[in-house]
Design an enzyme around this catalytic site. Structure first.
Site, mmCIF file in Angstrom:
data_model
loop_
_atom_site.group_PDB
_atom_site.id
_atom_site.type_symbol
_atom_site.label_atom_id
_atom_site.label_comp_id
_atom_site.label_asym_id
_atom_site.label_seq_id
_atom_site.Cartn_x
_atom_site.Cartn_y
_atom_site.Cartn_z
ATOM 1 N N GLU A 23 -6.083 -10.871 -0.859
ATOM 2 C CA GLU A 23 -6.858 -10.650 0.367
ATOM 3 C C GLU A 23 -8.357 -10.605 0.075
ATOM 4 O O GLU A 23 -9.093 -9.756 0.522
ATOM 5 C CB GLU A 23 -6.411 -9.348 1.041
ATOM 6 C CG GLU A 23 -4.918 -9.278 1.298
ATOM 7 C CD GLU A 23 -4.486 -8.013 2.001
ATOM 8 O OE1 GLU A 23 -5.348 -7.269 2.502
ATOM 9 O OE2 GLU A 23 -3.267 -7.739 2.060
ATOM 10 N N GLU B 138 0.806 -1.237 0.000
ATOM 11 C CA GLU B 138 0.000 0.000 0.000
ATOM 12 C C GLU B 138 0.837 1.284 0.000
ATOM 13 O O GLU B 138 0.664 2.168 0.837
ATOM 14 C CB GLU B 138 -0.959 -0.032 1.205
ATOM 15 C CG GLU B 138 -1.869 -1.241 1.205
ATOM 16 C CD GLU B 138 -2.729 -1.364 2.451
ATOM 17 O OE1 GLU B 138 -2.810 -0.423 3.238
ATOM 18 O OE2 GLU B 138 -3.324 -2.443 2.647
HETATM 19 O O1 G3I Z 1 -4.747 -9.109 19.236
HETATM 20 C C1 G3I Z 1 -5.216 -7.860 19.798
HETATM 21 C C2 G3I Z 1 -6.077 -8.142 21.016
HETATM 22 O O2 G3I Z 1 -5.273 -8.752 22.028
HETATM 23 C C3 G3I Z 1 -6.651 -6.820 21.523
HETATM 24 O O3 G3I Z 1 -7.549 -7.085 22.607
HETATM 25 C C4 G3I Z 1 -7.411 -6.128 20.392
HETATM 26 C C5 G3I Z 1 -7.913 -4.761 20.874
HETATM 27 O O4 G3I Z 1 -8.508 -4.130 19.772
HETATM 28 O O5 G3I Z 1 -6.523 -5.893 19.264
HETATM 29 C C6 G3I Z 1 -6.051 -7.129 18.748
HETATM 30 O O6 G3I Z 1 -5.195 -6.859 17.655
HETATM 31 C C7 G3I Z 1 -5.909 -6.501 16.471
HETATM 32 C C8 G3I Z 1 -5.480 -7.454 15.355
HETATM 33 O O7 G3I Z 1 -6.094 -7.082 14.108
HETATM 34 C C9 G3I Z 1 -5.888 -8.891 15.672
HETATM 35 O O8 G3I Z 1 -7.292 -8.974 15.743
HETATM 36 C C10 G3I Z 1 -5.490 -5.084 16.089
HETATM 37 O O9 G3I Z 1 -6.006 -4.183 17.062
HETATM 38 C C11 G3I Z 1 -6.089 -4.734 14.726
HETATM 39 O O10 G3I Z 1 -5.563 -3.479 14.296
HETATM 40 C C12 G3I Z 1 -5.648 -5.768 13.700
HETATM 41 O O11 G3I Z 1 -6.319 -5.442 12.489
HETATM 42 C C13 G3I Z 1 -5.743 -6.060 11.329
HETATM 43 C C14 G3I Z 1 -5.419 -4.944 10.316
HETATM 44 O O12 G3I Z 1 -4.920 -5.521 9.107
HETATM 45 C C15 G3I Z 1 -4.334 -4.031 10.856
HETATM 46 O O13 G3I Z 1 -3.143 -4.787 11.029
HETATM 47 C C16 G3I Z 1 -6.776 -7.016 10.727
HETATM 48 O O14 G3I Z 1 -6.974 -8.119 11.604
HETATM 49 C C17 G3I Z 1 -6.276 -7.509 9.374
HETATM 50 O O15 G3I Z 1 -7.297 -8.271 8.731
HETATM 51 C C18 G3I Z 1 -5.937 -6.324 8.467
HETATM 52 O O16 G3I Z 1 -5.412 -6.830 7.283
HETATM 53 C C19 G3I Z 1 -4.975 -5.816 6.349
HETATM 54 C C20 G3I Z 1 -3.774 -6.353 5.616
HETATM 55 O O17 G3I Z 1 -2.764 -6.664 6.564
HETATM 56 C C21 G3I Z 1 -3.286 -5.343 4.589
HETATM 57 N N1 G3I Z 1 -4.370 -5.019 3.655
HETATM 58 C C22 G3I Z 1 -5.583 -4.515 4.311
HETATM 59 C C23 G3I Z 1 -6.091 -5.543 5.311
HETATM 60 C C24 G3I Z 1 -7.372 -5.066 5.953
HETATM 61 O O18 G3I Z 1 -7.121 -3.905 6.693
#
Ligand code: G3I
Length: 378
Positions: A269, A164
């Protein structure tokens, strides 16, 4: 009814349940998985979460083993998790991901080495909290990429090296990487990854790739890297699609444009939301966030038949496109196993109920799975 007769009846009922369960298991064991019919066209993969990586999600693991031949870690290989503090690496989850992939003969993608989002804050700041110098950030990028990629040398097939970096209109994303280093940060990231594992495939990955501005900028980027002798094997079109965006023709135009540069195309994705978007063109920018409103969470008790039918048609339109261009596409990856795992339930609005994936909240294959299998068998 006397006790003896009652016991006989109970035994008969129990046996009939067991027989039907065995026949279901046997049936499901005999039913073809997605990888059985798509495997000779392109890799069919899924993103895996920590519950699956750590063996806590048995139902999810069963679906992964039956239907997929490729996996990518949804989160645990992002720089904020791998190197939360400078020089302090945390590889436990990533190691489990790679071990799981090897034990189950799954092709693995490392996601993602350089991304403006989910990078730890220390990456860009000096001890006074100011932006680091260009040379320092280049060294930090090199140290991160070299440490991570060389750890899994020969075990991970390919890496989302940069994620990105380009905006909808084709301009460079004004990230800290871009502002401090300049556009060369992309070339440098690919070079560092290649030096760390010369045999690994290297990918550029982005969302809303059907947009003309981004399409042209990615084509220019791939051509520029190739002209500079930098290895790039594929372009990742993330494929976070909605019911009305993008239209399949525009998606196809981008797919063909990327392929014509001489690289493979990957759908990295894939998910298809049925939920109304609070704003048009929100893409998949993980930073987007909107207030919860009941009217934009209309399907808390399941999908109406007509919505389900439209959703299935839309998914099939995309898989028909992928099958049409299977000579150009090397991998199609769903962004998660079951609807309940999907990031879409909480983005760009937290607390919604979405249905973006191929397996429902009980990990049962939706009818779309058989529709894709039937389409692939033609
Ligand atoms: O694991 C912690 C948990 O312990 C905590 O209680 C919770 C509080 O909100 O957060 C949890 O972590 C989250 C993680 O996902 C696991 O669920 C993060 O906050 C959250 O920001 C993270 O979001 C991920 C996002 O990328 C940002 O990294 C999504 O799961 C994931 O599907 C998404 O994937 C991205 C790709 O990497 C890049 N392309 C876009 C795609 C969608 O945004």
């Amino acid at each position: 009814m006397n006790k003896k007769l009652k016991n006989i009846l109970l035994i008969i009922v129990a046996c009939s349940f067991t027989l039907s369960a065995c026949s279901k298991t046997k049936e499901s064991a005999n039913e073809l998985g997605l990888k059985d019919v798509l495997g000779n066209k392109f890799l069919i993969g899924t993103a895996v979460n920590l519950d699956q990586i750590n063996g806590r999600d048995a139902l999810g693991l069963a679906v992964i083993k039956k239907h997929f031949n490729a996996i990518v870690a949804e989160n645990c290989m992002k720089s904020m998790y791998l190197q939360p503090k400078e020089g302090q690496f945390f590889f436990d989850d990533a190691d489990r991901f790679v071990n799981f992939g090897e034990q189950n003969n799954l092709v693995m993608t490392g996601h993602c080495l350089i991304w403006h989002s989910q990078a730890p804050a220390w990456f860009f700041t000096d001890k006074n909290g100011k932006d680091v110098s260009r040379d320092t950030l280049i060294q930090r990028m090199k140290d991160h990429i070299t440490t991570v990629v060389s750890r899994y040398k020969g075990r991970i097939k390919g890496w989302d090296v940069v994620n990105e970096a380009i905006m909808d209109d084709g301009s460079w994303r004004p990230s800290k990487f871009y502002k401090i280093i300049g556009e060369d940060f992309i070339k440098l990231a690919f070079q560092f990854a290649h030096e760390a594992d010369p045999d690994a495939e290297l990918y550029y990955n982005d969302y809303s790739m059907a947009k003309e501005g981004r399409r042209q900028a990615v084509v220019n980027l791939v051509k520029s890297l190739k002209e500079q002798g930098v290895r790039i094997d594929a372009v990742g079109m993330q494929g976070h699609v909605t019911m009305d965006y993008p239209n399949v023709d525009d998606f196809e135009k981008s797919l063909l444009a990327f392929s014509e540069t001489g690289v493979k195309v990957m759908i990295t994705e894939l998910d298809l939301t049925v939920l109304p978007s609070p704003r048009r063109d929100v893409g998949a920018d993980v930073a987007a966030s909107f207030e919860y409103q009941k009217e934009i969470n209309p399907y808390t008790d399941g999908l109406p038949e007509e919505v389900q039918a439209a959703w299935e048609k839309r998914y099939l339109d995309f898989f028909t496109l992928f099958l049409k261009h299977s000579d150009k596409i090397s991998r199609v990856t769903l962004w998660g196993v079951s609807d309940k795992n999907s990031w879409r339930n909480n983005w760009p609005v937290r607390g919604r109920t979405d249905y973006p994936l191929l397996f429902d909240r009980n990990y049962q294959a939706k009818p779309i799975v058989q529709m894709i299998i039937n389409k692939a068998k033609i």
